[in-house]
Design an enzyme around this catalytic site. Structure first.
Site, PDB file in Angstrom:
ATOM      1  N   LYS A 146      93.987  32.239  40.736  1.00 29.32           N
ATOM      2  CA  LYS A 146      94.047  32.360  39.265  1.00 29.32           C
ATOM      3  C   LYS A 146      94.193  33.822  38.872  1.00 29.32           C
ATOM      4  O   LYS A 146      93.819  34.728  39.634  1.00 29.32           O
ATOM      5  CB  LYS A 146      92.777  31.782  38.604  1.00 29.32           C
ATOM      6  CG  LYS A 146      91.435  32.395  39.048  1.00 29.32           C
ATOM      7  CD  LYS A 146      91.012  33.664  38.351  1.00 29.32           C
ATOM      8  CE  LYS A 146      89.645  34.159  38.808  1.00 29.32           C
ATOM      9  NZ  LYS A 146      89.362  35.557  38.464  1.00 29.32           N
ATOM     10  N   LEU A 171      90.979  37.011  42.373  1.00 27.67           N
ATOM     11  CA  LEU A 171      91.954  35.918  42.267  1.00 27.67           C
ATOM     12  C   LEU A 171      91.310  34.545  42.467  1.00 27.67           C
ATOM     13  O   LEU A 171      92.005  33.520  42.436  1.00 27.67           O
ATOM     14  CB  LEU A 171      93.076  36.120  43.295  1.00 27.67           C
ATOM     15  CG  LEU A 171      93.916  37.391  43.097  1.00 27.67           C
ATOM     16  CD1 LEU A 171      94.874  37.596  44.274  1.00 27.67           C
ATOM     17  CD2 LEU A 171      94.712  37.321  41.788  1.00 27.67           C
ATOM     18  N   GLY A 172      90.012  34.510  42.707  1.00 30.37           N
ATOM     19  CA  GLY A 172      89.279  33.238  42.781  1.00 30.37           C
ATOM     20  C   GLY A 172      89.541  32.419  44.028  1.00 30.37           C
ATOM     21  O   GLY A 172      89.269  31.216  44.039  1.00 30.37           O
ATOM     22  N   GLY A 173      90.049  33.038  45.091  1.00 25.28           N
ATOM     23  CA  GLY A 173      90.435  32.277  46.290  1.00 25.28           C
ATOM     24  C   GLY A 173      89.315  31.420  46.870  1.00 25.28           C
ATOM     25  O   GLY A 173      89.503  30.222  47.091  1.00 25.28           O
ATOM     26  N   SER A 233      86.539  30.400  45.482  1.00 22.07           N
ATOM     27  CA  SER A 233      86.120  29.360  44.523  1.00 22.07           C
ATOM     28  C   SER A 233      87.124  28.216  44.511  1.00 22.07           C
ATOM     29  O   SER A 233      86.758  27.041  44.419  1.00 22.07           O
ATOM     30  CB  SER A 233      86.036  29.944  43.106  1.00 22.07           C
ATOM     31  OG  SER A 233      85.124  31.014  43.075  1.00 22.07           O
ATOM     32  N   ASP A 277      83.053  30.247  38.969  1.00 28.77           N
ATOM     33  CA  ASP A 277      84.481  29.938  38.779  1.00 28.77           C
ATOM     34  C   ASP A 277      84.882  28.588  39.367  1.00 28.77           C
ATOM     35  O   ASP A 277      86.013  28.140  39.166  1.00 28.77           O
ATOM     36  CB  ASP A 277      85.364  30.996  39.487  1.00 28.77           C
ATOM     37  CG  ASP A 277      85.250  32.373  38.847  1.00 28.77           C
ATOM     38  OD1 ASP A 277      84.615  32.490  37.793  1.00 28.77           O
ATOM     39  OD2 ASP A 277      85.809  33.320  39.428  1.00 28.77           O
TER      40      ASP A 277
HETATM   41  O1  C5P Z   1      78.896  32.831  40.264  1.00 29.91           O
HETATM   42  P1  C5P Z   1      79.379  33.790  41.279  1.00 29.91           P
HETATM   43  O2  C5P Z   1      78.639  33.667  42.591  1.00 29.91           O
HETATM   44  O3  C5P Z   1      80.848  33.751  41.494  1.00 29.91           O
HETATM   45  O4  C5P Z   1      79.067  35.228  40.701  1.00 29.91           O
HETATM   46  C1  C5P Z   1      79.055  36.373  41.509  1.00 29.91           C
HETATM   47  C2  C5P Z   1      78.275  37.466  40.792  1.00 29.91           C
HETATM   48  O5  C5P Z   1      79.005  37.942  39.649  1.00 29.91           O
HETATM   49  C3  C5P Z   1      76.941  37.037  40.243  1.00 29.91           C
HETATM   50  O6  C5P Z   1      75.951  37.151  41.204  1.00 29.91           O
HETATM   51  C4  C5P Z   1      76.732  38.016  39.090  1.00 29.91           C
HETATM   52  O7  C5P Z   1      76.300  39.264  39.591  1.00 29.91           O
HETATM   53  C5  C5P Z   1      78.138  38.216  38.570  1.00 29.91           C
HETATM   54  N1  C5P Z   1      78.471  37.319  37.444  1.00 29.91           N
HETATM   55  C6  C5P Z   1      77.896  37.561  36.196  1.00 29.91           C
HETATM   56  N2  C5P Z   1      78.211  36.744  35.145  1.00 29.91           N
HETATM   57  C7  C5P Z   1      79.088  35.737  35.296  1.00 29.91           C
HETATM   58  C8  C5P Z   1      79.686  35.489  36.549  1.00 29.91           C
HETATM   59  C9  C5P Z   1      79.351  36.306  37.614  1.00 29.91           C
HETATM   60  O8  C5P Z   1      77.088  38.491  36.029  1.00 29.91           O
HETATM   61  N3  C5P Z   1      79.392  34.967  34.253  1.00 29.91           N
END
Ligand code: C5P
Length: 277
Positions: free
Chosen positions: A8, A93-95, A97, A130
């Protein structure tokens, strides 16, 4: 069984504020693109996972293994999963996820007791902010942590150039350094009105401060005649440019490699609409 996991780009990413749980509230327009990982699912004696890229861990820390674990043995016949990796990691790029979401969808097809779509979305949100987006197979506005997904139909596909330097940006670092970050002089951060909407990314501020090369890439892209808009995707380190045609994007690719060096990764393709899979 073969399934594709698209990358993405974020056509917009506005961070609305920090939440008590440490995450940030977002409003972001996610758009799938035609760059895909390929996942192969095959029945086997026990669960197995392999990946074409040796730098990617294939143990239980991988999101594909976590997605598979979320089903439990009683509902899932054993499968072997092989991932042909084409989407760079730590790239915005969200790979990872997308691989996780594609695994959830594929394993649900094989499951003895399939989950409802709402249950899959709940599981996806536990795997990462994501991941729910990638279950929807459409461009979408994502809110909350990113897990509240509203699919939208975008105008006809746009040509896209991606540019990624050899380094990546860890997502937690970008969010952690947002507060207190400052704009670099001479760099445009304001929304760009384009055919694909108003392009803006609040995470450019902290990321450009540390990785100045990315700011220079944006400035350079915005000065090229083929560029309709240029932005960092997610928390970087990928920069993208929208162009009218694939040949415009190819011309940009050729010149950006001359300008910034052939050791950078580039890709040319297009955005995907919800009926383009
Ligand atoms: O959800 P995910 O593991 O992809 O997020 C990685 C990191 O990015 C989280 O630990 C957080 O530090 C940050 N993040 C955030 N707010 C979001 C998404 C991600 O602070 N909405």
């Amino acid at each position: 069984m073969k399934r594709f996991a698209p990358a993405k780009i974020n056509l917009s990413l506005e961070v609305l504020g920090k939440r008590p749980d440490g995450f940030h509230d977002l409003q972001s327009l996610f758009c799938p693109i035609s760059l895909v990982d390929e996942l192969h699912f095959e029945r086997a004696d026990r669960f197995g996972f392999s990946c074409s890229d040796p730098s990617i861990p294939t143990d239980e820390t991988n999101l594909v293994a976590k997605a598979a674990n979320s089903f439990g043995n009683s509902v899932l016949p054993n499968v072997r999963v092989h991932l042909e990796k084409r989407i760079p990691h730590s790239a915005g790029l969200g790979g990872g996820s997308s691989d996780a979401a594609t695994t959830l969808l594929a394993l649900n097809e094989l499951a003895l007791e399939p989950k409802s779509f709402a249950e899959l979305c709940e599981t996806a949100a536990l795997l990462g902010s994501d991941v729910p987006f990638f279950l929807h197979r459409s461009a979408a506005w994502c809110e909350g942590r990113g897990e509240r997904v509203t699919p939208v139909k975008l105008e006809s596909p746009f040509a896209v150039l991606l540019f990624k330097p050899p380094f990546g940006v860890p997502t937690p670092w970008a969010y952690k350094n947002l507060a207190g970050s400052r704009e670099l002089p001479g760099i445009s951060y304001s929304p760009q009105q384009t055919v694909a909407g108003a392009l803006v990314n609040h995470l450019e501020r902290p990321v450009f401060e540390k990785y100045v090369l990315l700011a220079l890439v944006k400035k350079w892209l915005l000065g090229q005649p083929e560029t309709l808009g240029a932005l960092m995707s997610g928390s970087g380190s990928t920069m993208f440019a929208l162009a009218r045609t694939q040949s415009d994007a190819e011309a940009l690719r050729e010149r950006i490699l001359e300008e910034f060096g052939a050791d950078n990764w580039t890709w040319v393709g297009s955005t995907m609409s919800s009926d383009g899979w």
